[in-house]
Design a protein around this motif. Structure first.
Motif, short mmCIF file in Angstrom:
data_model
loop_
_atom_site.label_atom_id
_atom_site.label_comp_id
_atom_site.label_asym_id
_atom_site.label_seq_id
_atom_site.Cartn_x
_atom_site.Cartn_y
_atom_site.Cartn_z
N ARG A 128 0.85 -1.18 0.00
CA ARG A 128 0.00 0.00 0.00
C ARG A 128 0.89 1.23 0.00
O ARG A 128 1.62 1.50 0.96
N ASP A 129 0.84 1.99 -1.08
CA ASP A 129 1.73 3.13 -1.25
C ASP A 129 1.54 4.17 -0.15
O ASP A 129 2.51 4.71 0.40
N GLU A 144 10.18 6.68 -1.04
CA GLU A 144 10.52 5.70 -2.07
C GLU A 144 10.71 4.34 -1.41
O GLU A 144 11.18 4.25 -0.26
N TYR A 146 -3.85 -7.88 -6.89
CA TYR A 146 -4.21 -6.59 -7.48
C TYR A 146 -5.52 -6.69 -8.23
O TYR A 146 -6.41 -5.84 -8.10
N ASP A 173 -4.39 2.11 -4.34
CA ASP A 173 -3.22 2.34 -3.49
C ASP A 173 -2.12 1.30 -3.69
O ASP A 173 -1.03 1.42 -3.16
N ARG A 189 0.90 -0.77 -5.15
CA ARG A 189 2.10 -0.64 -5.97
C ARG A 189 2.86 -1.96 -5.90
O ARG A 189 2.69 -2.74 -4.95
N THR A 190 3.71 -2.21 -6.86
CA THR A 190 4.51 -3.44 -6.89
C THR A 190 5.96 -3.12 -7.20
O THR A 190 6.27 -2.13 -7.87
N THR A 191 6.85 -3.98 -6.72
CA THR A 191 8.27 -3.83 -7.01
C THR A 191 8.95 -5.18 -6.84
O THR A 191 8.39 -6.09 -6.20
N ASP A 203 -0.26 -1.84 -17.80
CA ASP A 203 -0.48 -1.29 -16.46
C ASP A 203 0.88 -1.27 -15.75
O ASP A 203 1.59 -2.28 -15.77
N VAL A 247 1.56 -1.69 -12.78
CA VAL A 247 1.62 -2.74 -11.76
C VAL A 247 2.21 -4.03 -12.34
O VAL A 247 2.80 -4.84 -11.62
#
Length: 434
Positions: A160-161, A171, A278, A293, A295-297, A368, A370
């Motif tokens: 959740r960003d 970040e 997601y 809200d 985000r992915t990484t 997208d 994401v």
């Protein structure tokens, strides 16, 4: 009926055709053809989908195959945890489904029970710009295809960003030290992380292998000698203990569905998962706030100095006990060709990553932001048997959850880190000495 690609074109309503994606097949490899046996029917056992579109696209492609050939294909589903034992039973007793979508290097446990798919594998690889080495390795022994590489299911950090920012991080940290500080801060804010230490086929194995490899540890060396009892492994366990202290309680019993549920229920704000969580949020109006809200990484980089991730992989097994091997080969070929494969990748909404390089052109990967961490899952994955060869020992060690159990025992205090390493070493040696 002889099964050739031209026979299927009229029946194919492709989502994204090969030409539209810039695929230019090579003609060097002759196209194999398979004649389904008279009265043939097939049974496929697949894993329960986490993305509805994955199953819908697979069923639609199967229907097209049946319409073109008259071969009925029954598709059954089992939970992720039950696929491996079901496949092992089918192999050992010589009966059951004709085809199974297996996990990781399961095919290496019983290669003598599987139909040789080398002709088809070489044809597809030549036509579609080659296989990704990682997924191919799980399905081959030497130059022989003992299974058909199917997909890699990407695993990324999902968070959740707004909660990360509220914890004081504008970040997302890209190193393990910063990641630990983030998890501590998120726990303090009441928005903790959660990673599985239970026997989760996908998420538990992905997390455990990242812990080990990010600290430059390994289960075995290049020769297959067990090397899990090492200073690098000890460092990874101590790091895992610090992370575990920031988690929501109960992650030692989590299976693959639990982190999804906890995240969508608002119990945790940071997990590792496929893109499925997601899309579950995005398709539920009640979860719209969470979806916006998300985000992915990729996983943070540890002392090893580079990105190292496992990623779930699945291959298609074709058992020798099948009564209809030609029909089964025709089905596999049909499902792997461009029209069907692109439709499946598109339908799965970036959940299933392509095994063949030509399909990296599928527009889903840039549809997208994401999707970005999942787009290169097949390209980047490291096989679970690293750094040794894949085979019976690597498959059995993973199937027995040796690495997952090592971390679980240490982080929960059931064993000291040193004793947990020794126990993992003992268990792994049972297989690598075979």
């Amino acid at each position: 009926m002889r099964i050739r690609r031209r026979d299927f074109l009229a029946a194919s309503a492709a989502v994204a055709g090969a030409a539209g994606l810039g695929i230019r097949p090579s003609l060097a490899q002759a196209e194999p053809s398979y004649t389904p046996e008279s009265g043939a029917s097939l049974r496929l056992l697949r894993w329960t989908p986490f993305v509805k579109g994955d199953e819908e696209a697979w069923l639609a492609n199967t229907k097209k195959f049946t319409e073109a050939t008259g071969v009925e294909v029954r598709i059954d589903k089992e939970s992720w945890e039950d696929i491996r034992p079901k496949a092992a039973v089918a192999a050992n007793v010589g009966s059951g489904p004709d085809l199974i979508m297996c996990w990781f290097d399961d095919a290496h446990q019983y290669p003598d029970k599987l139909v040789d798919l080398t002709e088809l594998g070489n044809y597809l690889g030549n036509k579609y710009e080659g296989w990704y080495d990682g997924v191919k390795g799980y399905a081959t022994r030497g130059d022989t295809f003992i299974a058909m590489p199917l997909t890699a299911i990407g695993n990324a950090v999902v968070y959740r960003d707004s909660h990360v920012k509220a914890a004081g991080f504008n970040e997302f940290p890209n190193d393990t030290a910063g990641f630990l500080e983030l998890c501590k801060a998120m726990k303090a804010k009441g928005t903790p992380a959660g990673f599985p230490h239970g026997k989760a086929v996908g998420d538990g194995n992905n997390y455990a292998h990242w812990l080990l490899w990010s600290h430059n540890g390994m289960m075995v060396d290049e020769s297959g000698k067990v090397t899990i009892n090492s200073p690098e492994t000890l460092a990874s366990i101590n790091y895992a203990k610090e992370l575990y202290a920031t988690f929501i309680p109960g992650t030692e019993s989590w299976q693959d569905v639990n982190n999804n549920r906890a995240f969508l229920a608002g119990q945790v704000s940071l997990i590792a998962n496929g893109v499925s969580v997601y899309y579950t949020a995005k398709n539920d109006p009640k979860l719209a706030e969470i979806a916006k809200d998300i985000r992915t990484t990729n996983f943070p980089i540890g002392p090893v100095g580079k990105s190292v991730e496992l990623c779930q992989t699945s291959s298609l097994l074709l058992f020798k006990h099948t009564k209809y091997p030609e029909a089964a080969k025709a089905y596999i070929k049909f499902m792997m060709e461009a029209d069907q494969m692109n439709a499946w990748i598109q339908g799965s909404s970036a959940y299933c990553c392509q095994p063949l390089k030509a399909f990296a052109k599928n527009p889903i990967w840039t549809a997208d932001p994401v999707h970005a961490p999942y787009a290169r899952a097949s390209e980047k994955l490291r096989p679970n048997g690293y750094a040794g060869p894949l085979g019976y020992a690597s498959a059995a060690t993973m199937a027995d959850y040796v690495l997952v159990d090592m971390y679980a025992a240490a982080v929960t205090g059931q064993m000291s880190p040193e004793d947990a390493m020794k126990e993992a070493e003992r268990r792994a040696n049972r297989y690598y000495r075979v």
